[in-house]
Structures are given as structure tokens and as C-alpha cells.
Design a protein around this motif. Structure first.
Motif, PDB file in Angstrom:
ATOM      1  N   ALA A  98       0.841  -1.204   0.000  1.00 61.08           N
ATOM      2  CA  ALA A  98       0.000   0.000   0.000  1.00 61.08           C
ATOM      3  C   ALA A  98       0.877   1.255   0.000  1.00 61.08           C
ATOM      4  O   ALA A  98       1.944   1.282   0.608  1.00 61.08           O
ATOM      5  N   LEU A  99       0.401   2.275  -0.682  1.00 59.99           N
ATOM      6  CA  LEU A  99       1.152   3.530  -0.746  1.00 59.99           C
ATOM      7  C   LEU A  99       0.939   4.372   0.492  1.00 59.99           C
ATOM      8  O   LEU A  99       1.805   5.150   0.887  1.00 59.99           O
ATOM      9  N   PHE A 100      -0.238   4.265   1.096  1.00 63.77           N
ATOM     10  CA  PHE A 100      -0.548   5.093   2.275  1.00 63.77           C
ATOM     11  C   PHE A 100      -1.708   4.475   3.024  1.00 63.77           C
ATOM     12  O   PHE A 100      -2.394   3.568   2.513  1.00 63.77           O
ATOM     13  N   LEU A 101      -1.902   4.958   4.242  1.00 71.42           N
ATOM     14  CA  LEU A 101      -3.074   4.569   5.035  1.00 71.42           C
ATOM     15  C   LEU A 101      -3.647   5.842   5.642  1.00 71.42           C
ATOM     16  O   LEU A 101      -2.972   6.534   6.413  1.00 71.42           O
ATOM     17  N   ILE A 102      -4.867   6.179   5.248  1.00 72.73           N
ATOM     18  CA  ILE A 102      -5.572   7.333   5.801  1.00 72.73           C
ATOM     19  C   ILE A 102      -6.491   6.819   6.897  1.00 72.73           C
ATOM     20  O   ILE A 102      -7.338   5.955   6.655  1.00 72.73           O
ATOM     21  N   ALA A 103      -6.303   7.330   8.117  1.00 70.31           N
ATOM     22  CA  ALA A 103      -7.141   6.889   9.232  1.00 70.31           C
ATOM     23  C   ALA A 103      -8.376   7.779   9.340  1.00 70.31           C
ATOM     24  O   ALA A 103      -8.307   8.996   9.163  1.00 70.31           O
ATOM     25  N   LYS A 104      -9.514   7.131   9.610  1.00 77.31           N
ATOM     26  CA  LYS A 104     -10.756   7.865   9.853  1.00 77.31           C
ATOM     27  C   LYS A 104     -10.776   8.300  11.317  1.00 77.31           C
ATOM     28  O   LYS A 104     -10.359   7.511  12.170  1.00 77.31           O
ATOM     29  N   PRO A 105     -11.255   9.465  11.669  1.00 76.59           N
ATOM     30  CA  PRO A 105     -11.844  10.444  10.751  1.00 76.59           C
ATOM     31  C   PRO A 105     -10.750  11.212  10.018  1.00 76.59           C
ATOM     32  O   PRO A 105      -9.671  11.411  10.548  1.00 76.59           O
ATOM     33  N   PHE A 106     -11.041  11.638   8.799  1.00 76.37           N
ATOM     34  CA  PHE A 106     -10.059  12.325   7.966  1.00 76.37           C
ATOM     35  C   PHE A 106     -10.623  13.668   7.519  1.00 76.37           C
ATOM     36  O   PHE A 106     -11.814  13.943   7.672  1.00 76.37           O
ATOM     37  N   THR A 107      -9.731  14.482   6.994  1.00 81.03           N
ATOM     38  CA  THR A 107     -10.145  15.770   6.434  1.00 81.03           C
ATOM     39  C   THR A 107      -9.676  15.827   4.984  1.00 81.03           C
ATOM     40  O   THR A 107      -8.914  14.962   4.532  1.00 81.03           O
ATOM     41  N   GLU A 109      -7.576  17.862   3.903  1.00 76.48           N
ATOM     42  CA  GLU A 109      -6.117  18.057   3.941  1.00 76.48           C
ATOM     43  C   GLU A 109      -5.403  16.704   4.021  1.00 76.48           C
ATOM     44  O   GLU A 109      -4.357  16.498   3.388  1.00 76.48           O
ATOM     45  N   THR A 110      -5.968  15.792   4.825  1.00 75.03           N
ATOM     46  CA  THR A 110      -5.379  14.455   4.929  1.00 75.03           C
ATOM     47  C   THR A 110      -5.351  13.794   3.563  1.00 75.03           C
ATOM     48  O   THR A 110      -4.371  13.142   3.183  1.00 75.03           O
ATOM     49  N   PHE A 111      -6.422  13.943   2.814  1.00 74.20           N
ATOM     50  CA  PHE A 111      -6.490  13.347   1.480  1.00 74.20           C
ATOM     51  C   PHE A 111      -5.440  13.966   0.560  1.00 74.20           C
ATOM     52  O   PHE A 111      -4.779  13.264  -0.192  1.00 74.20           O
ATOM     53  N   ARG A 112      -5.323  15.303   0.619  1.00 74.09           N
ATOM     54  CA  ARG A 112      -4.341  15.962  -0.266  1.00 74.09           C
ATOM     55  C   ARG A 112      -2.927  15.472   0.036  1.00 74.09           C
ATOM     56  O   ARG A 112      -2.145  15.187  -0.865  1.00 74.09           O
ATOM     57  N   GLU A 113      -2.607  15.378   1.350  1.00 70.95           N
ATOM     58  CA  GLU A 113      -1.259  14.956   1.733  1.00 70.95           C
ATOM     59  C   GLU A 113      -0.957  13.557   1.193  1.00 70.95           C
ATOM     60  O   GLU A 113       0.155  13.279   0.747  1.00 70.95           O
ATOM     61  N   ALA A 114      -1.955  12.670   1.244  1.00 74.42           N
ATOM     62  CA  ALA A 114      -1.730  11.287   0.799  1.00 74.42           C
ATOM     63  C   ALA A 114      -1.780  11.146  -0.716  1.00 74.42           C
ATOM     64  O   ALA A 114      -1.037  10.354  -1.299  1.00 74.42           O
ATOM     65  N   LEU A 115      -2.640  11.923  -1.366  1.00 76.39           N
ATOM     66  CA  LEU A 115      -2.951  11.667  -2.778  1.00 76.39           C
ATOM     67  C   LEU A 115      -2.196  12.545  -3.772  1.00 76.39           C
ATOM     68  O   LEU A 115      -2.106  12.180  -4.949  1.00 76.39           O
ATOM     69  N   ASP A 116      -1.674  13.663  -3.306  1.00 82.22           N
ATOM     70  CA  ASP A 116      -1.069  14.584  -4.267  1.00 82.22           C
ATOM     71  C   ASP A 116       0.054  13.921  -5.059  1.00 82.22           C
ATOM     72  O   ASP A 116       0.190  14.134  -6.264  1.00 82.22           O
ATOM     73  N   GLY A 117       0.848  13.096  -4.375  1.00 89.54           N
ATOM     74  CA  GLY A 117       1.947  12.433  -5.075  1.00 89.54           C
ATOM     75  C   GLY A 117       1.484  11.350  -6.022  1.00 89.54           C
ATOM     76  O   GLY A 117       2.210  10.971  -6.939  1.00 89.54           O
ATOM     77  N   VAL A 118       0.278  10.852  -5.798  1.00 89.12           N
ATOM     78  CA  VAL A 118      -0.236   9.747  -6.615  1.00 89.12           C
ATOM     79  C   VAL A 118      -1.018  10.258  -7.821  1.00 89.12           C
ATOM     80  O   VAL A 118      -0.879   9.746  -8.932  1.00 89.12           O
ATOM     81  N   LEU A 119      -1.839  11.290  -7.579  1.00 83.81           N
ATOM     82  CA  LEU A 119      -2.747  11.756  -8.631  1.00 83.81           C
ATOM     83  C   LEU A 119      -2.219  12.977  -9.388  1.00 83.81           C
ATOM     84  O   LEU A 119      -2.837  13.406 -10.354  1.00 83.81           O
ATOM     85  N   ALA A 120      -1.105  13.538  -8.921  1.00 86.14           N
ATOM     86  CA  ALA A 120      -0.589  14.753  -9.572  1.00 86.14           C
ATOM     87  C   ALA A 120      -0.176  14.441 -11.004  1.00 86.14           C
ATOM     88  O   ALA A 120       0.322  13.366 -11.294  1.00 86.14           O
TER      89      ALA A 120
END
Lengths: 120, 170
Positions: A98-107, A109-120
Motif C-alpha cells: 500500500a502507498l498510504f493509510l488514511i485513518a478515519k476520521p479524515f479531512t 487536507e489528509t487526502f491531499r497529503e496522501a494523494l497529491d503524489g499519486v494523482l498529480a
């Protein structure tokens, strides 16, 4: 890009999709699966660019889905969105690929931090 | 007590976390999932006669459940918030079960992270409020949301071994 959101809770899938849009990823196609088994099938059929998956699900868990994907040779980018974020689970997720693990509850900002490198 | 029996004794949940910690977790959950400005106020109000509960079980060195309990209209209102549904959206009973189950699931996941490893989290369940085992193995937050009663309990499993297992169950 195409994102596969996998969670046995319809409510949580809606929350994840809403958070993706709030985080700025509103121009991606979103598809959904209700458990790991359906996600495994949809990765083969739909060829998503990213899988976001819950961990605990009936039929097939998220970690079982990831392990099955890697065993089949799929290298689709995969991240967890789960209610548990202990160091042990993060290590297990990373070891399975796995590339990352986002723990709930999330915001968003949490999504951006995890996903920017993947979806950019 | 023998050494073997001692190893089977479940440490009371109150040795690991208190109501303030559960409230802090709930505050984060409410802000992130229920909505900005939505507050779970830690002031009890009279409990409704009919309630619905959702819970997740935790299995490990400590066995028990994290339970969310409220009345049905409050469950519907929480579901509307989680879905950001606006009238005339129709909220089905299974949506309420799903939403309350996810609240219990996220609360449970965060509680589990404070417990000794290895522990595992079950899938969310809904239904009549499950019985708690013993007051010593119970952490309870009696709160209100939008003026309505909402209770979160972290409660030891009935049948889980306890230090005072010779006492008569209450």
C-alpha cells in the motif's frame, strides 16, 4: 484518471467521494465496490488508476484484496482509508504494497497529503 | 488466584482510557464526519424510552464493544448529516443502520488504537443496546447532540473474565 472507492458502507463511500471532491480531485472518474472481492474483479475489468479501500469488510478484506492483486501481478496504486491507524497496521499495509493509510476520521487536507503524489 | 487464572483476567477498560479521552475522540469524529460546527455536548439529558444502538466489537487482551446509542429520529438526523442529505431526500432504515454503524466503527477504531495489541475490530452491528458487563469495565459518555441524548460506551464483553469474577454479576 479513474479511482475505485471500496467500502462496505454506502455512507462511508459517499463521505470518501465527497472528501475527494473537496480536496480538489473533482475531475476524476469515481467507481465503487462494496467489498474486497468486488474490488478485485473491478480492478481487472475497469483498470482504475488508484484504489482507495477500507480494511475491514465482509467477503474479502482490504488487505486480502491488496495481497491478491499483488499476487496476480497487478501493481495498481492502492491506499487504505480505514478506522484503524495503528503503527502495526500501517506497517502491515506498507509491507503488502500500500502507498498510504488514511485513518478515519479524515479531512480533505489528509487526502491531499496522501494523494497529491499519486494523482498529480 | 492461580497464575493461570491471573493471565485470563481482563484489565478494566477504565485502566486504559477515561471518558475525557472518549469525548476527545468523539469530538474529532463529529467535526470530520457529522459536520463543521456540529458538537457533541458532554451534558446528559434524559434518555429516550426507545433507542437504537450501533457497535463494533474489539477482541484482544481486552474484549468488549464500543456502542453508540440514541433515539431513532436522532439516528435519522445523524444520517442526513453524514450524507449531507437535504430535504426531500429519503433516509431509509438501512441508511440509518449504516451511518450509526460507521460512527461506531470510527470511534471503535480510534479506541482500539489505545488498547494493548494484538486486538482486532469486528464489523459494525446494529440493534437493541447490548448489555454491559460490569461497572468497573465500562467507560461511558452521556452527551447530547442538537439537544437529544446520545451515549457512547466502551464496555467489557459479558462473560469476559474479570479480576473480581467471584462477585455476583450486577
Amino acid at each position: 484518471m479513474k479511482i475505485l472507492v471500496t467500502d462496505d458502507s454506502r455512507v462511508m463511500r459517499q463521505i470518501v467521494i465527497r472528501t475527494l471532491r473537496q480536496a480538489g480531485y473533482d475531475d476524476h472518474e469515481i467507481i465503487q465496490a462494496e467489498d474486497g472481492r468486488e474490488a478485485l474483479q473491478m480492478v481487472g475489468a475497469e483498470k482504475p488508476d488508484l484504489v482507495l479501500s477500507d480494511w475491514n469488510m465482509p467477503e474479502m478484506s482490504g488487505i486480502e484484496c491488496l495481497e491478491a492483486l499483488r499476487a496476480s501481478g497487478s501493481q495498481v496504486p492502492f491506499g487504505f482509508v480505514t478506522s484503524e491507524g495503528s503503527p502495526e497496521m500501517r506497517e502491515k499495509a506498507a509491507n503488502a504494497g500500500a502507498l498510504f493509510l488514511i485513518a478515519k476520521p479524515f479531512t480533505e487536507e489528509t487526502f491531499r497529503e496522501a494523494l497529491d503524489g499519486v494523482l498529480a | 488466584m492461580s497464575e493461570h487464572a491471573s493471565s485470563l483476567v481482563q484489565q478494566p477498560i477504565t485502566d486504559v482510557l477515561d471518558a475525557t479521552t472518549v469525548q476527545r475522540i468523539a469530538d474529532d469524529v463529529w467535526t470530520a464526519l457529522v459536520g463543521d460546527g456540529e458538537v457533541l455536548v458532554p451534558l446528559p439529558v434524559p434518555a429516550p424510552e426507545q433507542t437504537v444502538s450501533a457497535w463494533v466489537q474489539i477482541t484482544g487482551p481486552w474484549c468488549g464493544a464500543v456502542v453508540v446509542t440514541c433515539d431513532q429520529p436522532t439516528g435519522v438526523a445523524l444520517t442526513e448529516c453524514l450524507l449531507r442529505a437535504r430535504p426531500p431526500a429519503v433516509i431509509e432504515p438501512e441508511d440509518v443502520d449504516d451511518a450509526l454503524g460507521e460512527l461506531a466503527n470510527v470511534l471503535g477504531g480510534n479506541v482500539k488504537s489505545l488498547l494493548p495489541e494484538p486486538s482486532s475490530l469486528g464489523l459494525p452491528q446494529t440493534g437493541p443496546t447490548p448489555p454491559a458487563s460490569r461497572p468497573e469495565d465500562l467507560c461511558r459518555v452521556d452527551a447530547q447532540w442538537r439537544g437529544q441524548s446520545l451515549t457512547i460506551t466502551v464496555q467489557g464483553a459479558t462473560g469476559a473474565p474479570h479480576a473480581e469474577r467471584n462477585e455476583v454479576p450486577q
